[in-house]
Design a protein around this motif. Sequence first.
Motif, mmCIF file in Angstrom:
data_model
loop_
_atom_site.group_PDB
_atom_site.id
_atom_site.type_symbol
_atom_site.label_atom_id
_atom_site.label_comp_id
_atom_site.label_asym_id
_atom_site.label_seq_id
_atom_site.Cartn_x
_atom_site.Cartn_y
_atom_site.Cartn_z
ATOM 1 N N TYR A 120 9.523 5.518 6.093
ATOM 2 C CA TYR A 120 10.287 6.729 6.403
ATOM 3 C C TYR A 120 10.281 6.999 7.904
ATOM 4 C CZ TYR A 120 11.435 11.739 6.456
ATOM 5 O OH TYR A 120 11.991 12.968 6.727
ATOM 6 N N VAL A 121 9.137 6.774 8.553
ATOM 7 C CA VAL A 121 9.054 6.905 10.012
ATOM 8 C C VAL A 121 10.003 5.925 10.680
ATOM 9 C CG1 VAL A 121 7.552 6.710 12.037
ATOM 10 C CG2 VAL A 121 6.650 7.708 9.928
ATOM 11 N N TYR A 122 9.999 4.688 10.208
ATOM 12 C CA TYR A 122 10.872 3.660 10.786
ATOM 13 C C TYR A 122 12.349 4.020 10.632
ATOM 14 C CZ TYR A 122 6.869 0.442 11.135
ATOM 15 O OH TYR A 122 5.676 -0.174 11.451
ATOM 16 N N LEU A 123 12.718 4.527 9.464
ATOM 17 C CA LEU A 123 14.114 4.916 9.251
ATOM 18 C C LEU A 123 14.528 6.016 10.210
ATOM 19 C CD1 LEU A 123 14.375 4.890 5.349
ATOM 20 C CD2 LEU A 123 15.483 3.312 6.944
ATOM 21 N N ASP A 124 13.630 6.960 10.441
ATOM 22 C CA ASP A 124 13.925 8.043 11.372
ATOM 23 C C ASP A 124 14.079 7.505 12.791
ATOM 24 O OD1 ASP A 124 14.357 10.766 12.010
ATOM 25 O OD2 ASP A 124 12.274 10.988 12.647
ATOM 26 N N SER B 81 0.841 -1.190 0.000
ATOM 27 C CA SER B 81 0.000 0.000 0.000
ATOM 28 C C SER B 81 0.882 1.249 0.000
ATOM 29 C CB SER B 81 -0.918 0.008 1.224
ATOM 30 O OG SER B 81 -0.158 0.029 2.415
ATOM 31 N N PRO B 82 0.447 2.320 -0.642
ATOM 32 C CA PRO B 82 1.262 3.545 -0.720
ATOM 33 C C PRO B 82 1.686 4.090 0.647
ATOM 34 C CG PRO B 82 -0.527 3.651 -2.291
ATOM 35 C CD PRO B 82 -0.788 2.440 -1.451
ATOM 36 N N SER B 83 0.834 3.910 1.651
ATOM 37 C CA SER B 83 1.170 4.437 2.978
ATOM 38 C C SER B 83 2.405 3.772 3.569
ATOM 39 C CB SER B 83 -0.017 4.260 3.926
ATOM 40 O OG SER B 83 -0.380 2.896 4.016
ATOM 41 N N CYS B 84 2.763 2.580 3.065
ATOM 42 C CA CYS B 84 3.940 1.880 3.584
ATOM 43 C C CYS B 84 5.211 2.701 3.409
ATOM 44 C CB CYS B 84 4.098 0.526 2.897
ATOM 45 S SG CYS B 84 2.878 -0.699 3.386
ATOM 46 N N PHE B 85 5.260 3.528 2.372
ATOM 47 C CA PHE B 85 6.473 4.306 2.122
ATOM 48 C C PHE B 85 6.613 5.444 3.137
ATOM 49 C CE2 PHE B 85 5.765 2.052 -1.790
ATOM 50 C CZ PHE B 85 7.038 1.667 -2.155
ATOM 51 N N ILE B 86 5.476 5.975 3.599
ATOM 52 C CA ILE B 86 5.528 6.976 4.665
ATOM 53 C C ILE B 86 5.932 6.315 5.974
ATOM 54 C CG2 ILE B 86 4.257 8.748 5.924
ATOM 55 C CD1 ILE B 86 4.599 9.375 2.984
#
Length: 206
Positions: free
Chosen positions: A75-79, A67-72
Motif C-alpha cells: 500500500y505504501v508502494y502504491l501511494d 508476510s502480512p506486513s507485505c500488504f501494508i
Amino acid sequence: MAELESPNVMPKLISFLSSLLKRVAESNDLNQQQLIHQKVSVFHGLTRPTISIQSYLERIFKYANCSPSCFIVAYVYLDRFTQRQPSLPINSFNVHRLLITSVMVAAKFMDDLYYNNAYYAKVGGITTIEMNFLEVDFLFGLGFHLNVTPGTFQAYCAHLQSEMLLMQPLNFADSFLSLGKSLNKAHLCYNEDESSSHQKQQQLAV
C-alpha cells in the motif's frame, strides 16, 4: 505480529484495502479530464478485468504466502508510485496489475523467502514475461525507493486505522494499530540511512 496473523484481522484488512482501492479506481474512472491526459502503460489492460478487486486481492493473500506486513508495504508502494507518476493514476484498467506487482515487490524486499516471478504471474493471471515487465516498470516508477522506515510504516497504519474507524468497530481498529507497532519491531528495524545497504542485500532477481 500475532494480531495480523489472527484469522479475523487479515481478512478485514484485505476487505478494507480492496474497498479503498475500488473507490480510488472508480473516482479516477469518472474523472474524464484526467483520463484525457493519462498515459497508457504496461499496467493498463485493454478491458476491465472481470474479477473484482476484492476477489483478486483475496486470491493474492491466499496464494502468495507472504508476510502480512507485505500488504501494508504494498500500500505504501502504491501511494509512492501514484505520487511519482501523476499521469498514471490508479483506475479500473490498471489496479489489478499494480496490486500483484506491488505485493510481489514488497515480498521480495521484506521477506527472506518468497516465490519467483513465474509463480506470482500464475497467481495474477498473467504471463511471466508480462510479470517481469511490470516489475521493472514499477521499480523505475518508484525510483527504486523501496525502504519503509518504522515511522512511515506506523504513519500508514495510523492512516488506515482512522479510515477503518468509519467502517469497522473500535476494537478492531485499536488491534490494527497495535499490530503496526509489533510489525515495526519485527520487520522495519533499520533506519533510512541503512536503506541503500539493505537494498543491495535484497536484490530483486527475476
